[in-house]
Design an enzyme around this catalytic site. Structure first.
Site, short mmCIF file in Angstrom:
data_model
loop_
_atom_site.label_atom_id
_atom_site.label_comp_id
_atom_site.label_asym_id
_atom_site.label_seq_id
_atom_site.Cartn_x
_atom_site.Cartn_y
_atom_site.Cartn_z
N LYS A 73 0.80 -1.22 0.00
CA LYS A 73 0.00 0.00 0.00
C LYS A 73 0.84 1.28 0.00
O LYS A 73 0.44 2.28 -0.57
CB LYS A 73 -0.94 0.01 1.21
CG LYS A 73 -2.12 -0.93 1.04
CD LYS A 73 -3.05 -0.81 2.23
CE LYS A 73 -4.38 -1.44 1.94
NZ LYS A 73 -5.34 -1.27 3.02
N GLY A 135 -4.98 2.06 17.19
CA GLY A 135 -4.39 1.59 15.93
C GLY A 135 -4.19 2.72 14.96
O GLY A 135 -5.09 3.51 14.70
P1 NAD Z 1 -1.10 -2.56 10.53
O1 NAD Z 1 -0.15 -3.63 10.91
O2 NAD Z 1 -0.69 -1.55 9.51
O3 NAD Z 1 -1.50 -1.73 11.87
C1 NAD Z 1 -1.86 -2.36 13.08
C2 NAD Z 1 -2.04 -1.31 14.18
O4 NAD Z 1 -2.45 -1.97 15.37
C3 NAD Z 1 -0.78 -0.55 14.55
O5 NAD Z 1 -1.11 0.75 14.93
C4 NAD Z 1 -0.24 -1.34 15.74
O6 NAD Z 1 0.57 -0.55 16.58
C5 NAD Z 1 -1.52 -1.76 16.42
N1 NAD Z 1 -1.38 -3.02 17.17
C6 NAD Z 1 -0.89 -4.19 16.70
N2 NAD Z 1 -0.95 -5.14 17.66
C7 NAD Z 1 -1.50 -4.55 18.76
C8 NAD Z 1 -1.83 -5.02 20.05
N3 NAD Z 1 -1.58 -6.28 20.44
N4 NAD Z 1 -2.39 -4.15 20.91
C9 NAD Z 1 -2.64 -2.87 20.55
N5 NAD Z 1 -2.34 -2.37 19.33
C10 NAD Z 1 -1.79 -3.21 18.44
O7 NAD Z 1 -2.43 -3.29 10.10
P2 NAD Z 1 -3.63 -2.71 9.18
O8 NAD Z 1 -3.33 -2.98 7.76
O9 NAD Z 1 -3.95 -1.33 9.61
O10 NAD Z 1 -4.81 -3.71 9.60
C11 NAD Z 1 -5.38 -3.66 10.88
C12 NAD Z 1 -6.67 -4.47 10.88
O11 NAD Z 1 -7.60 -3.84 10.01
C13 NAD Z 1 -6.52 -5.90 10.37
O12 NAD Z 1 -7.27 -6.74 11.19
C14 NAD Z 1 -7.13 -5.85 8.98
O13 NAD Z 1 -7.69 -7.07 8.59
C15 NAD Z 1 -8.21 -4.82 9.19
N6 NAD Z 1 -8.63 -4.14 7.95
C16 NAD Z 1 -9.96 -4.17 7.66
C17 NAD Z 1 -10.39 -3.53 6.52
C18 NAD Z 1 -11.86 -3.57 6.19
O14 NAD Z 1 -12.21 -3.24 5.05
N7 NAD Z 1 -12.72 -3.91 7.11
C19 NAD Z 1 -9.51 -2.86 5.67
C20 NAD Z 1 -8.15 -2.84 6.02
C21 NAD Z 1 -7.73 -3.49 7.17
#
Ligand code: NAD
Length: 290
Positions: A73, A135
Site C-alpha cells: 500500500k 491503531g
Molecule cells: P497494521 O499492521 O498496519 O497496523 C496495526 C495497528 O495496530 C498498529 O497501529 C499497531 O501498533 C496496532 N497493534 C498491533 N498489535 C497490537 C496489540 N496487540 N495491541 C494494541 N495495538 C496493536 O495493520 P492494518 O493494515 O492497519 O490492519 C489492521 C486491521 O484492520 C486488520 O485486522 C485488517 O484485517 C483490518 N482491515 C480491515 C479492513 C476492512 O475493510 N474492514 C480494511 C483494512 C484493514
C-alpha cells in the site's frame, strides 16, 4: 465463464500477499456479472520485490485498474504517476486506476471513505464528534484522516509503542496541520487516559486487528464501566464477524456495535466506481457475501 470472458474483456487486478483469502475477487466479479460489465477481476500474489515489475505489467497489458493490499500500500507510491488528495495525505494507496488503459496510473485510497460510509449506513456520523481510536497502521491512518476530513471535532489516537508509533505521530501532525479537527496521540499503556478518553467520546474505533486470528481471544476493552448506552463501538475486523470486543460491548449495552464488513464492502464499492464508472450493486453483494 466462457460466456463472460472473451477477447474484449478488460482486466482488473489485485496485488498483495498473502491474498488467496480475499473476498474482493468474488465481490467484484459478482458485481460485473450482475451489471453485465465486460470486466474480470483476478488476484495476483505480489510482494514488494515483484511490485515494480507488476506495476509495469499493469501499464504494458493495459490492465484497467488494480486494488493494492499489504505489503504494497505504501511501497507502490513511487511507481505511480499521480495520487488523489486523500492518498497523498494518508500516504497509502489501495486502488489504482489506468484510465482507458493508457498507462497513466493514479493512486486512490478508499479505506477511510469506506469506513465512513459504513458508519453512515448505520446512522453514525463523525461530524462534530469526539472519537477515540486504537491503531494507526494502514487502516487506522486512512480512517483517522477521513474522519478528520469529514469534520470530526477531536480524534484521540491511542497506540502501543511499536514501529507504528512514529506513523501515528505523523498522522496526528497531518490532521492538525490540514484539517479543523484536533488530534492527539497517547501511549495505550496509559489505561487511565484511554478510559477517560472513551468516557468523553461518542464513538470508539478499534483499527488494530486485535480480535482477529491469532489474537481472537483478546480485546482492548475488558472493563464493563467503559461501555455506555450512548457509545458506538466499531471494530475494523470482519473475521470473526463479532470480535471479543464487539461481543463485550453488545453484552454491556453499547448503543451500537459495528464490524468491518461494511468498511470492506464500501471501500470495494468506491474502487468499483473508479474502475468502471458504475455503482456497485451493494445490496446484492451484501446478500451474497455477508
Ligand atoms: P497494521 O499492521 O498496519 O497496523 C496495526 C495497528 O495496530 C498498529 O497501529 C499497531 O501498533 C496496532 N497493534 C498491533 N498489535 C497490537 C496489540 N496487540 N495491541 C494494541 N495495538 C496493536 O495493520 P492494518 O493494515 O492497519 O490492519 C489492521 C486491521 O484492520 C486488520 O485486522 C485488517 O484485517 C483490518 N482491515 C480491515 C479492513 C476492512 O475493510 N474492514 C480494511 C483494512 C484493514
Amino acid at each position: 465463464m466462457t460466456e463472460r470472458i472473451d477477447g474484449h474483456t478488460l482486466l482488473i487486478s489485485l496485488i498483495a500477499t498473502p491474498i488467496r483469502h480475499s473476498l474482493s475477487p468474488t465481490m467484484h466479479n459478482e458485481a460485473f456479472a450482475k451489471l453485465g460489465l465486460d470486466y474480470a477481476y483476478m488476484a495476483f500474489e505480489v510482494g514488494n520485490e515483484e511490485l515494480k515489475d507488476a506495476v509495469q505489467g499493469i501499464r504494458a497489458l493495459g490492465i484497467r485498474g488494480s486494488n493494492v493490499s499489504m505489503p504494497n500500500k505504501q511501497a507502490i507510491i513511487p511507481y505511480l504517476d499521480e495520487l488523489s488528495p486523500a492518498a497523498k495525505l494518508v500516504g497509502a494507496v489501495n486502488t489504482v486506476t489506468n484510465k482507458d488503459g493508457k498507462g497513466h496510473l493514479v493512486g486512490h485510497v478508499t479505506d477511510g471513505t469506506g469506513a465512513m460510509r459504513a458508519l453512515k449506513e448505520e446512522g453514525v456520523e463523525v461530524k462534530a464528534q469526539i472519537v477515540t481510536m486504537t491503531g494507526a497502521g494502514g487502516a487506522g491512518t486512512a480512517i483517522a484522516i477521513q474522519a478528520a476530513l469529514d469534520g470530526a471535532k477531536e480524534l484521540r489516537i491511542f497506540n502501543i509503542n511499536d514501529q507504528h508509533y512514529k506513523n501515528a505521530e505523523a498522522t496526528v501532525k497531518k490532521i492538525n496541520e490540514n484539517t479543523n479537527c484536533t488530534a492527539t496521540l497517547t501511549d495505550l499503556t496509559d489505561q487511565a487516559a484511554f478510559k477517560q478518553s472513551i468516557s468523553e467520546s461518542s464513538i470508539y474505533i478499534d483499527a488494530t486487528g486485535v480480535g482477529m486470528k491469532p489474537l481472537q481471544e483478546e480485546s482492548l476493552i475488558n472493563d464493563p464501566e467503559v461501555i455506555r448506552p450512548d457509545l458506538v463501538v466499531f471494530d475494523v475486523v470482519y473475521i470473526p464477524k463479532e470480535t471479543k470486543l464487539l461481543k463485550f460491548a453488545r453484552e454491556h449495552g453499547a448503543k451500537k456495535t459495528i464490524n468491518g464488513l461494511g468498511m470492506m464492502l464500501y471501500q470495494g464499492a468506491e474502487a468499483f466506481k473508479h474502475f468502471t464508472g458504475e455503482d456497485m450493486p451493494v445490496d446484492y453483494i451484501k446478500e451474497l457475501l455477508f
